[in-house]
Write an enzyme that holds these catalytic residues in place. Structure first.
Site, PDB file in Angstrom:
ATOM      1  N   CYS A 298       0.880  -1.184   0.000  1.00  8.35           N
ATOM      2  CA  CYS A 298       0.000   0.000   0.000  1.00  8.35           C
ATOM      3  C   CYS A 298       0.905   1.217   0.000  1.00  8.35           C
ATOM      4  O   CYS A 298       1.069   1.890   1.019  1.00  8.35           O
ATOM      5  CB  CYS A 298      -0.932  -0.011   1.203  1.00  8.35           C
ATOM      6  SG  CYS A 298      -1.950  -1.496   1.356  1.00  8.35           S
ATOM      7  N   ALA A 299       1.512   1.499  -1.139  1.00  5.59           N
ATOM      8  CA  ALA A 299       2.702   2.341  -1.191  1.00  5.59           C
ATOM      9  C   ALA A 299       2.444   3.836  -1.194  1.00  5.59           C
ATOM     10  O   ALA A 299       3.335   4.606  -0.843  1.00  5.59           O
ATOM     11  CB  ALA A 299       3.522   1.975  -2.436  1.00  5.59           C
ATOM     12  N   ASP A 464       2.123  -1.344   5.088  1.00  3.70           N
ATOM     13  CA  ASP A 464       1.715  -0.168   5.866  1.00  3.70           C
ATOM     14  C   ASP A 464       0.216  -0.022   5.630  1.00  3.70           C
ATOM     15  O   ASP A 464      -0.224   0.662   4.718  1.00  3.70           O
ATOM     16  CB  ASP A 464       2.490   1.060   5.406  1.00  3.70           C
ATOM     17  CG  ASP A 464       2.183   2.283   6.255  1.00  3.70           C
ATOM     18  OD1 ASP A 464       2.214   2.172   7.486  1.00  3.70           O
ATOM     19  OD2 ASP A 464       1.894   3.347   5.678  1.00  3.70           O
ATOM     20  N   CYS A 515      -0.785   3.742  11.544  1.00  3.89           N
ATOM     21  CA  CYS A 515      -0.697   5.034  12.231  1.00  3.89           C
ATOM     22  C   CYS A 515      -1.914   5.208  13.144  1.00  3.89           C
ATOM     23  O   CYS A 515      -2.585   6.237  13.124  1.00  3.89           O
ATOM     24  CB  CYS A 515      -0.591   6.186  11.238  1.00  3.89           C
ATOM     25  SG  CYS A 515      -1.956   6.297  10.052  1.00  3.89           S
TER      26      CYS A 515
END
Length: 600
Positions: A298-299, A464, A515
């Site tokens: 998931c760049a 991520d 996050c």
């Protein structure tokens, strides 16, 4: 007579869904979660800049940044109070070169922590000397122009606009919700925030019409709710009528801010990248080596992808995938801007990252092929290199509220030229400014689609994962998340992790990061991974900067049990607490070593 100084201040309280609040109190304890909630409403008091070491050196970047700051007059007072959200005892914590988190002046209020040192300096964490820290300042007490019988002229902005302003942005027209009467260009105005409130139907919203006139009296909408939610003072760049007539442009130029943070927009492009410290550490945790094949599942927007490429010295192959066409274009632009050639980009849903049998693959062409009519050069042309890079969470949302058509003429000018933009055209233009150009308006060529990759085809995989983002800061509202939505995030992440496990070769590495502060998306995912795949094990991370993970479990009123880490596992993950002395966003990193899959 009431003291108005508390009203015209910044002292927000983060609102949570009641069930989510209870869940987090169980996870962290009441006092700790109270500190976390308070920290989330403030920005970090420093900015973290990652240097492209293939093009520049940290010392050279520090010299350039210091020169720019001195010329612009934005160099911060070395003794200014920073809005750190650290624990009460943070004396003598050495964090970076010439930057030490000093003693609190008042230990009863940890928000008065200071960064007392040079405003630009090199990070001293081992292995991170290419990271530059730039000091901000705050919270500052703003002297608003008011008396008891004469309130200040005021502009009320949306919550998302306010969060961007707290990071250094200006107030742009789309973010203005209401304004005092008789405001003209050049007036000094106080800027306050309209935060979502509980609705009669049980949801959250802003119960006011855009364009409402503020009188400064208790009859105003949100009069009591916006007490303690004043984020700065500035000069209007247009009249009240203009703010609600045009669709773009700066409405208020903020002169006095509660938090002063430098802006890096269009500064040293290709040499630096503004990125949160935990995100940089996540790339290090992956420990990429020259010549390896790496997948960033998931760049977008490409911050971690480019960090990995630089750690590999641009030697190897990085597959950067994202399901959004425009976000893939953003990765391509960033890679080209930084001069990185080892990055190949694909449009690919992470839930479909493993290709089906008997289909040619993107790596070898042997059995998982590309979709038709979607081939593009991986190095964009000069028109793409010169295009403005869209903002992202990795770069602190500095320009979330900024439009990208500042040179366009407004409706009044169009009328003078005999043309007029309809409301539908204005709405379409505003959507394009928020979301970026659509496929037909994209700069450069099309992106390459992928049908997935064969199992065991990558040395290392970074996931991520998309998440609830409850670690991002500053945040003025969190009530939209429910227990059900948090569980939905976790279920989605487990499905993506299943794909990552299939793609990593035996002997390889998987790094999972989010996050968010939600243990259901962090520690619970680790528990799922270790219980589901007996060939996975937690691996040590370097550098280790974050704190330990959460051990235990949580039982919900509906009988659902969420399992977290077991004793001995907590030191193998990194949890970044926004209320800790490091003053980062909330973040989580877990690193898995992939053993022999024959042991299943």
């Amino acid at each position: 007579m009431a003291d108005l100084s508390n009203r015209y201040s910044y002292n927000p309280t983060l609102q949570w869904n009641p069930q989510v609040y209870d869940y987090f109190v169980k996870a962290y304890g009441s006092d700790h979660f109270s500190r976390i909630s308070k920290a989330l409403t403030r920005p970090s008091c420093y900015s973290c800049v990652r240097v492209n070491t293939l093009r520049s050196a940290s010392d050279d970047v520090i010299e350039k940044l210091q020169s720019v700051m001195n010329k612009s007059g934005s160099d911060n007072d070395l003794d200014s109070k920073c809005g750190s959200s650290g624990a009460s005892d943070i004396q003598d914590l050495e964090f970076s070169g010439n930057i030490t988190l000093g003693q609190t002046e008042d230990k009863a209020d940890p928000l008065k922590t200071c960064l007392q040192a040079a405003s630009v300096s090199k990070c001293q964490i081992p292995g991170l000397d290419y990271v530059v820290l730039v000091q901000g300042s705050g919270p500052h007490n703003i002297s608003y122009d008011y008396t008891h019988d004469r309130p200040p002229k005021e502009v009320l902005v949306s919550r998302k606009c306010a969060e961007a302003v707290l990071r250094g942005a200006q107030v742009y027209v789309p973010g203005v919700m209401a304004c005092s009467a008789h405001v003209e260009t050049g007036d000094t105005v106080a800027v306050s925030v309209a935060v979502e409130q509980p609705g009669v139907s049980g949801g959250w919203g802003i119960g006011m019409t855009r364009g409402t006139v503020l009188q400064g009296s208790q009859a105003d909408p949100y009069y009591f709710e916006r007490s303690g939610l004043y984020i700065g003072q500035g000069t209007t760049m247009m009249s009240r009528a203009g703010m609600f007539r045009v669709s773009k442009g700066v409405a208020v130029d903020i002169k006095d801010r509660v938090y002063e943070l430098p802006s890096f927009h269009n500064l040293l492009e290709g040499e630096i990248f503004l990125q949160n410290l935990p995100s940089i550490i996540a790339a290090h945790a992956l420990d990429p080596q020259k010549g390896e094949r790496i997948l960033d599942m998931c760049a977008a927007p490409g911050g971690k992808t480019t960090a990995i490429a630089i750690l590999m010295k641009d030697d190897g192959e990085i597959i950067a995938a994202d399901r959004s066409h425009n976000k893939v274009m953003d990765i391509q632009k960033l890679a080209a801007e930084m001069g990185l050639r080892c990055i190949k980009t694909y449009k690919l849903d992470a839930l479909k990252a493993v290709c089906r049998r008997n289909e040619p693959d993107n790596l070898t062409g042997s059995y998982c092929g590309n979709a038709d009519n979607d081939v593009t050069d991986q190095v964009p042309d000069s028109s793409i290199l010169n295009a403005e890079r869209m903002p992202s969470s990795d770069i602190n949302w500095l320009n979330v509220n900024k439009t990208v058509e500042e040179n366009a003429v407004d409706n009044n000018e169009k009328e003078k030229k005999g043309t007029y933009a309809s409301k539908a055209e204005i709405r379409k233009s505003m959507r394009r400014e928020r979301n970026g150009p659509g496929r037909n308006q994209s700069l450069g060529g099309r992106v390459e689609k992928s049908k997935g990759f064969p199992p065991n085809s990558f040395d290392r995989v970074l996931l991520d994962a998309p998440c609830s983002a409850l670690g991002l800061r500053p945040r003025l509202f969190a009530g939209e998340e429910t227990i059900e939505s948090l569980r939905a995030h976790a279920k989605y992440q487990r499905r993506m992790f299943d794909q990552a496990v299939q793609l990593a070769r035996p002997g390889g590495v998987i790094v999972y990061s989010t996050c968010t502060i939600n243990p259901g998306e962090n520690e619970a995912l680790v528990r799922y991974a270790l219980d589901t795949y007996n060939y996975l094990s937690l691996a040590p991370q370097n550098p280790r900067v974050g704190g330990p993970g959460l051990v235990g479990r949580c039982e919900f009123p509906d009988g659902y049990v969420e399992e977290w880490l077991r004793p001995g596992e907590e030191e193998l993950v990194q949890r970044f607490d926004p209320s800790s002395p490091l003053d980062t966003i909330g973040f989580f990193i877990a690193k898995f070593a992939v053993g022999s899959k024959d042991t299943m």
